[in-house]
Structures are given as C-alpha cells and as structure tokens.
Design an enzyme around this catalytic site. Sequence first.
Site: not given
Length: 199
Positions: A12, A14, A72
Amino acid sequence: MPVTRIVIATKNPGKIYEIRQILNNSNIDLISLSELPPIPDIEETGTTFEENATLKAEEVFTHFGLPCISDDSGLAVDVLNGEPGIYSSRYAHENASDDENITKLLNELRKFSAPYAAKFVCSTVYYDGLKRISASGEMPGQIITHKKGNNGFGYDPVFMPEGKGKTTAQLTDEEKNAISHRGKALRALIQRLRDESIV
Ligand code: ITT
C-alpha cells in the site's frame, strides 16, 4: 550486530509513505516491496489485525530472508459493530478503490443517526526469522458524511480525529503521524526493538 536494513512488508503506497516518515530518524535503511522482485499477493486469512500483520511479516521474510516490518490496519465504526475492521481495504469488494469503500461506508451509516464514533487501529509486527515483536496503536474520532481534504489515503477524507476539527486528510503529514494509529504503533515497535537491542 544490530539490524540496519528492514523490509516494509506492505504494497500500500499510502502506508509506505507514512512508515518512511515515521521511522525517518531511526537510522534504519528501509526497503519497500517495490524495490524487490515481485511476490504473490498474501492471503489475509487471520481474524485479527495482529494475526494478519504476523502473516504478512512471516510471508515476506520467507521470500527475502530479510527482517521485515508489516502493518495491518483499518477502521472500526461503533454502530457497525467494529466494521469494516480487518476488511477495510476490501469493504466494497475485493479490489475496491478508496472512493468505493468510502461510498459503501457512508451508505451503511445512513441507516443510523450521527455522530458516528469510530477509530483507526494499526497492528505492526517485526519478524526476522528468530524474533517476532508486535505493537499496536489506535486513533479515536468520528466519521463525517462528506469528504474533506486531499492528504493521506483510504478513509482519511471522512475521518475526524478527536479534538482536531479537521479530517486526517486535512492534516499535514506531521500532524497525522503525531496522533495516528500507525505513528503510535511504529514508535512503540521501534522502542521495543531498541529495548531488545535488535536495532
Ligand atoms: P497491505 O496488505 O499490502 O499492507 P492493504 O491496504 O491491503 O495493504 P490492510 O489489509 O491493512 O492493507 O488494509 C488497510 C486499509 O485500512 C487501507 O486500505 C485503508 O482503507 C484503511 N486504512 C488503514 N490505515 C489508514 C489510514 O491511516 N488512513 C486511512 N485509511 C486507512
């Protein structure tokens, strides 16, 4: 010998951007998955953030044999009994965009009356084949029903952290990292790694 190179075990962008900024002063050389040969998608079969973070760190370690830090994370909304939770990135459907997930969230919330208390949660795991160290962080706030701001990623345009009067997409990088679930989790993780003389 202290560990000096760690793989950021996430795809990811971001998250990668924020993790690099948060660990900026840690003297650790951070390698992201985009700098390494591609690996297959990791199935997130856990039932908690920590289980999924552990799965990702172990899987990436198995591929590269290098120490890894995974993340996560997700959004837990009170009136939705903690949803979307561990399903945050795939709330609307398996390959959903951030906009599709936000639209699904706001549609679900229409069935309830505001305010919509919520929190972001982040579980981080370090794994190097021998040691597994974890740490987590939370950021409480509420969901607003119209998007505001262009910074950040994911649900940031509709999440207003407690006491800020702005969404996390309206905060600067430094402002978000100082209070975010990810900032808290990673600073705690690095402290634990230092306490155990791993870094
Ligand atoms: P990796 O598994 O490769 O790390 P992912 O995006 O699939 O990437 P997660 O399963 O942990 O990772 O899902 C996290 C989702 O939670 C993310 O896609 C956002 O929708 C949301 N999220 C987490 N942290 C956030 C933040 O700081 N701001 C906004 N949304 C966030």
